[in-house]
Scaffold this motif. Sequence first.
Motif, PDB file in Angstrom:
ATOM      1  N   GLN A 213       0.454  -1.360  -0.161  1.00 44.69           N
ATOM      2  CA  GLN A 213      -0.145   0.046  -0.193  1.00 44.69           C
ATOM      3  C   GLN A 213       0.554   1.148  -0.133  1.00 44.69           C
ATOM      4  OE1 GLN A 213      -3.287  -0.273   3.026  1.00 44.69           O
ATOM      5  NE2 GLN A 213      -3.446  -2.422   2.566  1.00 44.69           N
ATOM      6  N   ILE A 214       1.878   1.192   0.771  1.00 39.35           N
ATOM      7  CA  ILE A 214       2.686   2.117   1.174  1.00 39.35           C
ATOM      8  C   ILE A 214       3.413   2.566  -0.357  1.00 39.35           C
ATOM      9  CG2 ILE A 214       4.271   3.757   2.594  1.00 39.35           C
ATOM     10  CD1 ILE A 214       3.147   2.195   4.468  1.00 39.35           C
ATOM     11  N   ILE A 215       4.340   1.631  -0.778  1.00 36.95           N
ATOM     12  CA  ILE A 215       5.592   1.260  -1.815  1.00 36.95           C
ATOM     13  C   ILE A 215       4.866   1.607  -3.365  1.00 36.95           C
ATOM     14  CG2 ILE A 215       7.568   0.596  -2.874  1.00 36.95           C
ATOM     15  CD1 ILE A 215       8.932   0.254   0.269  1.00 36.95           C
ATOM     16  N   GLY A 216       3.853   0.188  -3.262  1.00 34.94           N
ATOM     17  CA  GLY A 216       3.516  -0.433  -4.717  1.00 34.94           C
ATOM     18  C   GLY A 216       4.396  -1.038  -4.459  1.00 34.94           C
ATOM     19  N   PRO A 217       4.148  -1.769  -5.650  1.00 42.95           N
ATOM     20  CA  PRO A 217       4.769  -3.237  -6.464  1.00 42.95           C
ATOM     21  C   PRO A 217       6.452  -4.016  -5.909  1.00 42.95           C
ATOM     22  CG  PRO A 217       2.951  -2.534  -7.853  1.00 42.95           C
ATOM     23  CD  PRO A 217       3.252  -1.473  -6.875  1.00 42.95           C
ATOM     24  N   ASP A 218       6.187  -2.211  -6.795  1.00 45.80           N
ATOM     25  CA  ASP A 218       8.368  -2.340  -6.768  1.00 45.80           C
ATOM     26  C   ASP A 218       9.201  -2.770  -5.241  1.00 45.80           C
ATOM     27  OD1 ASP A 218       7.103   0.010  -5.902  1.00 45.80           O
ATOM     28  OD2 ASP A 218       9.272   0.956  -7.005  1.00 45.80           O
ATOM     29  N   TYR A 219       8.492  -2.717  -4.422  1.00 44.10           N
ATOM     30  CA  TYR A 219       8.445  -2.805  -2.610  1.00 44.10           C
ATOM     31  C   TYR A 219       9.552  -4.071  -3.061  1.00 44.10           C
ATOM     32  CZ  TYR A 219       5.777  -6.465  -0.493  1.00 44.10           C
ATOM     33  OH  TYR A 219       5.170  -7.188  -0.143  1.00 44.10           O
ATOM     34  N   ILE A 220       8.751  -5.036  -3.477  1.00 44.62           N
ATOM     35  CA  ILE A 220      10.201  -6.479  -3.844  1.00 44.62           C
ATOM     36  C   ILE A 220      11.065  -6.653  -4.715  1.00 44.62           C
ATOM     37  CG2 ILE A 220       9.442  -9.181  -4.774  1.00 44.62           C
ATOM     38  CD1 ILE A 220       6.399  -8.603  -4.202  1.00 44.62           C
ATOM     39  N   ALA A 221      11.656  -6.199  -5.959  1.00 42.77           N
ATOM     40  CA  ALA A 221      12.210  -5.484  -6.089  1.00 42.77           C
ATOM     41  C   ALA A 221      14.059  -4.753  -5.939  1.00 42.77           C
ATOM     42  CB  ALA A 221      12.190  -5.255  -7.645  1.00 42.77           C
ATOM     43  N   LYS A 222      12.718  -4.149  -5.041  1.00 49.18           N
ATOM     44  CA  LYS A 222      14.163  -3.337  -3.840  1.00 49.18           C
ATOM     45  C   LYS A 222      14.052  -4.022  -3.010  1.00 49.18           C
ATOM     46  CE  LYS A 222      12.192   1.188  -5.235  1.00 49.18           C
ATOM     47  NZ  LYS A 222      13.262   1.705  -6.656  1.00 49.18           N
ATOM     48  N   ALA A 223      13.727  -4.375  -2.330  1.00 47.35           N
ATOM     49  CA  ALA A 223      14.472  -5.692  -1.642  1.00 47.35           C
ATOM     50  C   ALA A 223      15.343  -6.379  -1.770  1.00 47.35           C
ATOM     51  CB  ALA A 223      13.188  -5.662  -0.568  1.00 47.35           C
ATOM     52  N   PHE A 224      15.491  -7.015  -2.485  1.00 45.63           N
ATOM     53  CA  PHE A 224      16.350  -8.128  -3.517  1.00 45.63           C
ATOM     54  C   PHE A 224      17.590  -7.482  -4.065  1.00 45.63           C
ATOM     55  CE2 PHE A 224      13.204 -11.100  -3.495  1.00 45.63           C
ATOM     56  CZ  PHE A 224      13.735 -12.446  -3.248  1.00 45.63           C
ATOM     57  N   GLN A 225      17.191  -5.784  -4.345  1.00 43.15           N
ATOM     58  CA  GLN A 225      17.784  -5.076  -5.025  1.00 43.15           C
ATOM     59  C   GLN A 225      19.321  -4.717  -3.639  1.00 43.15           C
ATOM     60  OE1 GLN A 225      17.063  -1.353  -7.256  1.00 43.15           O
ATOM     61  NE2 GLN A 225      18.844  -0.667  -6.311  1.00 43.15           N
ATOM     62  N   TYR A 226      18.332  -4.685  -2.928  1.00 43.30           N
ATOM     63  CA  TYR A 226      19.543  -4.389  -1.486  1.00 43.30           C
ATOM     64  C   TYR A 226      20.000  -4.633  -0.481  1.00 43.30           C
ATOM     65  CZ  TYR A 226      16.305   0.050  -1.874  1.00 43.30           C
ATOM     66  OH  TYR A 226      15.998   1.007  -2.432  1.00 43.30           O
ATOM     67  N   ALA A 227      18.930  -6.377  -1.142  1.00 43.65           N
ATOM     68  CA  ALA A 227      19.904  -7.328  -0.340  1.00 43.65           C
ATOM     69  C   ALA A 227      21.262  -7.729  -1.029  1.00 43.65           C
ATOM     70  CB  ALA A 227      19.177  -8.521  -0.132  1.00 43.65           C
TER      71      ALA A 227
END
Length: 406
Positions: A213-227
């Motif tokens: 709700q707050i970030i949008g669907p790209d929160y998933i891709a971003k989490a993997f990118q940061y890890a």
Amino acid sequence: MKPFHQNSTPATGWMMAWLLAAATCSQGADAPILLRDVFKEHFLVGTAINRSIATGVGGGRRAQDQVDGDVALTKAQFNQITAENDMKWQLIHPREGADGYDFAPADAFVEFGQRHGMHPVGHTLVWHSQTPNWVFAGTIPPPESATGPTSEGSRREYAGPRTSREELIERMRDHIHTVVGRYKGKIKAWDVVNEALADGGPEKVLRDSLWLQIIGPDYIAKAFQYAHEADPDAILRYNDYGLENPVKIQKLVTLISSLQEQGVPVHAIGTQAHLNVSTAGFDQMDRSLSEIARLGLPIHVTELDINTASGGQRGTGADIGANAAATQGGQVSDADRRLADAYAGVFRAFVKHHQSVEMVTFWGVNDAVSWRRFGSPLLFDGDNRPKPAFDAVIRVATEARATSDQ
Ligand code: G3I
């Protein structure tokens, strides 16, 4: 070549393991049988461990002598461990800011794994559950539609004023960089995003979490990118439950294919496998693994248990939180035998798919410490005695070796 090579346990650890197994094995006093050994040609065999096991300190539900037994069994039988709770955001990073971390229990978990020659796995970085309210809090009023008791499923989520997309991304990035960075080179695999898929019908793919709700669907891709930025050598997993359900598998394929098309570093699929004894077996697991394998990624069975509580025999589409409450009401009849049959079936499927399946992790060492303890879902009882299901699993390994020797 599988990225996880099989580590041999140091000699002292092995001796202790042998002694313990000789004392506890149900197949004869002089026949030590260890899960991690019998499947060493196929996959790692691990377990989730709680804080008492990681620290060796009893109290609460388990007295010191029981914890000593839990520790000994863990060291003997398994070559991989996952922190059941201590790396979740609420526990490792309960307060905002650089001083808001409580690393001691997670450090103890990693040291336990290193000391005993086991692979420690990190669980979990981004999840809708067990995330403290401060992560989502800010000054933006929540939309009308999101102020109910939950945004999805049975869990109560934060319903107050919210932070912005930019600030939540920043908080997520800091958290992932700090936690993954701290254990760089020590933790080889991470559950980066946990349970992002929606339950229910095919129309909705992603869970309506505060992250979405707050970030949008790209929160998933971003989490993997940061890890990946924090530890480029770590194996990054997407982890979810209910992947025995064809509708949910389709959602998994939709999500992961889209991440793969974007070049997102997702390296393995974690299938939790919280199963029910009335449906678990070879056919269900074979189908599920065949479908998941189509993604071309290694598969980790991350949270295996098989519930025998009569109140818990609901479908695979069920919300896992709600299912936790449905583990009471007595056991199904003939529970021990049915559990043994179900475990034999799923392990036959793991062996069949061993080119994809790299690790199989039980969600708990024994029935007494399981989140589903009323459903006696594991291979060892509360006194760490092997159950008929243990013998059934060992037989699968023996059969597999006999077949490969022919
Ligand atoms: O540590 C506190 C303790 O101080 C307090 O006295 C006690 C009172 O209830 O609670 C303790 O915390 C509990 C914690 O387990 C440790 O036992 C939490 O209330 C309880 O909610 C928590 O449950 C965990 C659950 O995740 C919460 O999300 C289970 O142990 C854990 O097995 C379960 O694991 C999840 C995976 O992470 C993700 N997949 C599903 C799986 C099963 O739900």
